[in-house]
Design a protein around this motif. Structure first.
Motif, PDB file in Angstrom:
ATOM      1  N   PRO A 163      21.965  26.352  39.072  1.00 44.44           N
ATOM      2  CA  PRO A 163      21.703  27.345  38.034  1.00 44.44           C
ATOM      3  C   PRO A 163      21.939  28.761  38.542  1.00 44.44           C
ATOM      4  O   PRO A 163      21.942  29.003  39.757  1.00 44.44           O
ATOM      5  N   TYR A 164      22.127  29.681  37.621  1.00 46.77           N
ATOM      6  CA  TYR A 164      22.305  31.086  37.954  1.00 46.77           C
ATOM      7  C   TYR A 164      21.041  31.621  38.614  1.00 46.77           C
ATOM      8  O   TYR A 164      19.936  31.426  38.123  1.00 46.77           O
ATOM      9  N   ALA A 165      21.211  32.283  39.752  1.00 45.86           N
ATOM     10  CA  ALA A 165      20.089  32.879  40.479  1.00 45.86           C
ATOM     11  C   ALA A 165      20.519  34.272  40.921  1.00 45.86           C
ATOM     12  O   ALA A 165      21.260  34.416  41.901  1.00 45.86           O
ATOM     13  N   PRO A 166      20.118  35.309  40.169  1.00 48.52           N
ATOM     14  CA  PRO A 166      20.613  36.672  40.425  1.00 48.52           C
ATOM     15  C   PRO A 166      20.487  37.122  41.875  1.00 48.52           C
ATOM     16  O   PRO A 166      21.370  37.820  42.387  1.00 48.52           O
ATOM     17  N   GLN A 167      19.412  36.717  42.552  1.00 49.93           N
ATOM     18  CA  GLN A 167      19.193  37.172  43.923  1.00 49.93           C
ATOM     19  C   GLN A 167      20.195  36.577  44.908  1.00 49.93           C
ATOM     20  O   GLN A 167      20.351  37.078  46.026  1.00 49.93           O
ATOM     21  N   ARG A 168      20.873  35.497  44.513  1.00 47.95           N
ATOM     22  CA  ARG A 168      21.855  34.854  45.401  1.00 47.95           C
ATOM     23  C   ARG A 168      23.294  35.118  44.986  1.00 47.95           C
ATOM     24  O   ARG A 168      24.221  34.643  45.624  1.00 47.95           O
ATOM     25  N   GLU A 169      23.488  35.852  43.892  1.00 53.78           N
ATOM     26  CA  GLU A 169      24.830  36.090  43.356  1.00 53.78           C
ATOM     27  C   GLU A 169      25.422  37.371  43.939  1.00 53.78           C
ATOM     28  O   GLU A 169      24.731  38.384  44.078  1.00 53.78           O
ATOM     29  N   HIS A 170      26.720  37.311  44.238  1.00 50.91           N
ATOM     30  CA  HIS A 170      27.419  38.471  44.797  1.00 50.91           C
ATOM     31  C   HIS A 170      28.801  38.597  44.162  1.00 50.91           C
ATOM     32  O   HIS A 170      29.275  37.679  43.484  1.00 50.91           O
ATOM     33  N   GLY A 171      29.427  39.734  44.422  1.00 52.19           N
ATOM     34  CA  GLY A 171      30.769  39.958  43.882  1.00 52.19           C
ATOM     35  C   GLY A 171      31.637  40.727  44.856  1.00 52.19           C
ATOM     36  O   GLY A 171      31.146  41.411  45.755  1.00 52.19           O
ATOM     37  N   ILE A 172      32.927  40.581  44.647  1.00 50.60           N
ATOM     38  CA  ILE A 172      33.941  41.339  45.383  1.00 50.60           C
ATOM     39  C   ILE A 172      34.851  41.960  44.341  1.00 50.60           C
ATOM     40  O   ILE A 172      35.166  41.330  43.320  1.00 50.60           O
ATOM     41  N   ASN A 173      35.271  43.178  44.588  1.00 48.14           N
ATOM     42  CA  ASN A 173      36.110  43.868  43.612  1.00 48.14           C
ATOM     43  C   ASN A 173      37.432  43.120  43.426  1.00 48.14           C
ATOM     44  O   ASN A 173      38.162  42.905  44.394  1.00 48.14           O
ATOM     45  N   PRO A 174      37.743  42.724  42.186  1.00 47.03           N
ATOM     46  CA  PRO A 174      38.978  41.954  41.963  1.00 47.03           C
ATOM     47  C   PRO A 174      40.252  42.788  42.126  1.00 47.03           C
ATOM     48  O   PRO A 174      41.342  42.229  42.181  1.00 47.03           O
ATOM     49  N   LEU A 175      40.090  44.108  42.218  1.00 46.70           N
ATOM     50  CA  LEU A 175      41.250  44.984  42.419  1.00 46.70           C
ATOM     51  C   LEU A 175      41.349  45.457  43.871  1.00 46.70           C
ATOM     52  O   LEU A 175      42.076  46.408  44.161  1.00 46.70           O
ATOM     53  N   ASP A 176      40.648  44.790  44.767  1.00 44.16           N
ATOM     54  CA  ASP A 176      40.700  45.101  46.198  1.00 44.16           C
ATOM     55  C   ASP A 176      42.162  45.098  46.653  1.00 44.16           C
ATOM     56  O   ASP A 176      42.835  44.058  46.596  1.00 44.16           O
ATOM     57  N   TRP A 189      47.616  40.296  39.453  1.00 45.78           N
ATOM     58  CA  TRP A 189      47.186  40.210  38.054  1.00 45.78           C
ATOM     59  C   TRP A 189      48.369  40.507  37.141  1.00 45.78           C
ATOM     60  O   TRP A 189      49.303  41.208  37.538  1.00 45.78           O
ATOM     61  N   PRO A 190      48.378  39.978  35.916  1.00 44.25           N
ATOM     62  CA  PRO A 190      49.537  40.119  35.037  1.00 44.25           C
ATOM     63  C   PRO A 190      49.907  41.579  34.740  1.00 44.25           C
ATOM     64  O   PRO A 190      49.022  42.424  34.525  1.00 44.25           O
ATOM     65  N   ASP A 191      51.194  41.856  34.757  1.00 47.14           N
ATOM     66  CA  ASP A 191      51.683  43.179  34.396  1.00 47.14           C
ATOM     67  C   ASP A 191      51.446  43.434  32.912  1.00 47.14           C
ATOM     68  O   ASP A 191      51.431  42.515  32.101  1.00 47.14           O
ATOM     69  N   GLY A 192      51.281  44.692  32.569  1.00 49.22           N
ATOM     70  CA  GLY A 192      51.169  45.068  31.165  1.00 49.22           C
ATOM     71  C   GLY A 192      49.776  44.948  30.588  1.00 49.22           C
ATOM     72  O   GLY A 192      49.566  45.234  29.414  1.00 49.22           O
TER      73      GLY A 192
END
Length: 199
Positions: free
Chosen positions: A135-148, A155-158
């Protein structure tokens, strides 16, 4: 199911039965999944998201253990779905693969625990559903910038990427590594082996 170049990721192209009434396909079968991947998939949560064209969600992942494995498909519209190897110590660390998921092929994408996940909607009202092992657990969720720029995901042009404030402010892969936020390849493997051993 076909294993992708990133260890722990598979794509499934189901057989679709179509006639004048519409179509039918099996988008997930536990026995076939286990037979192809050697893994068990325990369902803990099912999510559904609808996105405007250009919406870019991710790169998301959860701490391991327990992580969050995902089985993703697009039931309406089309998305470019991307899996990113963010596991420190992995031979493929920093690599990514993209798979088009749409309502024509009905392909599904499976990502093991510890892999990063993102997608961009290619059409308005693109609807993605995904099964989650935890299940979703905010304290364990992380992200990385997809435009790194170091990841350089194609990612698709246009399309102008539409990101949430949270995703736009996410750290780069390098920054997440310096902060100690990335899962390790070793921990992911040990957790997966423990799951198999407990079945």
């Amino acid at each position: 199911m076909e294993q992708l170049g990133i260890e722990g990721a598979w794509v499934d192209t189901p057989r679709v039965f179509a006639d004048s009434r519409g179509s039918f396909h099996e988008w997930f079968k536990g026995a076939a999944f286990h037979g192809s991947t050697g893994q068990e998939f325990g369902l803990a949560q099912a999510n559904c998201s609808r996105s405007a064209r250009g919406t870019l969600r991710g790169i998301h992942y959860a701490e391991v253990p327990p992580g969050q494995a995902k089985y993703v498909t697009c039931v309406s519209g089309a998305v470019l779905d991307v899996v990113v190897d963010i596991r420190t110590g992995s031979p493929g660390f920093g690599t990514w693969e993209a798979v088009r998921l749409d309502d024509t092929t009905h392909r599904g994408l499976y990502l093991s625990e510890g892999l990063g996940h993102a997608f961009m909607a290619l059409e308005d009202d693109s609807t993605v559903v995904y099964l989650c092992s935890q299940p979703y657990a905010p304290q364990r969720e992380h992200g990385i910038n997809p435009l790194d720029p170091a990841l350089a995901i194609d990612w698709p042009d246009g399309l102008v990427p539409l990101l949430s404030e949270k995703d736009a402010a996410a750290p780069t892969l390098e920054e997440a590594g310096r902060l100690g936020l990335l899962p390790s390849f070793e921990a992911c493997g040990a957790y997966r082996r423990g799951l198999v051993g407990s079945v």
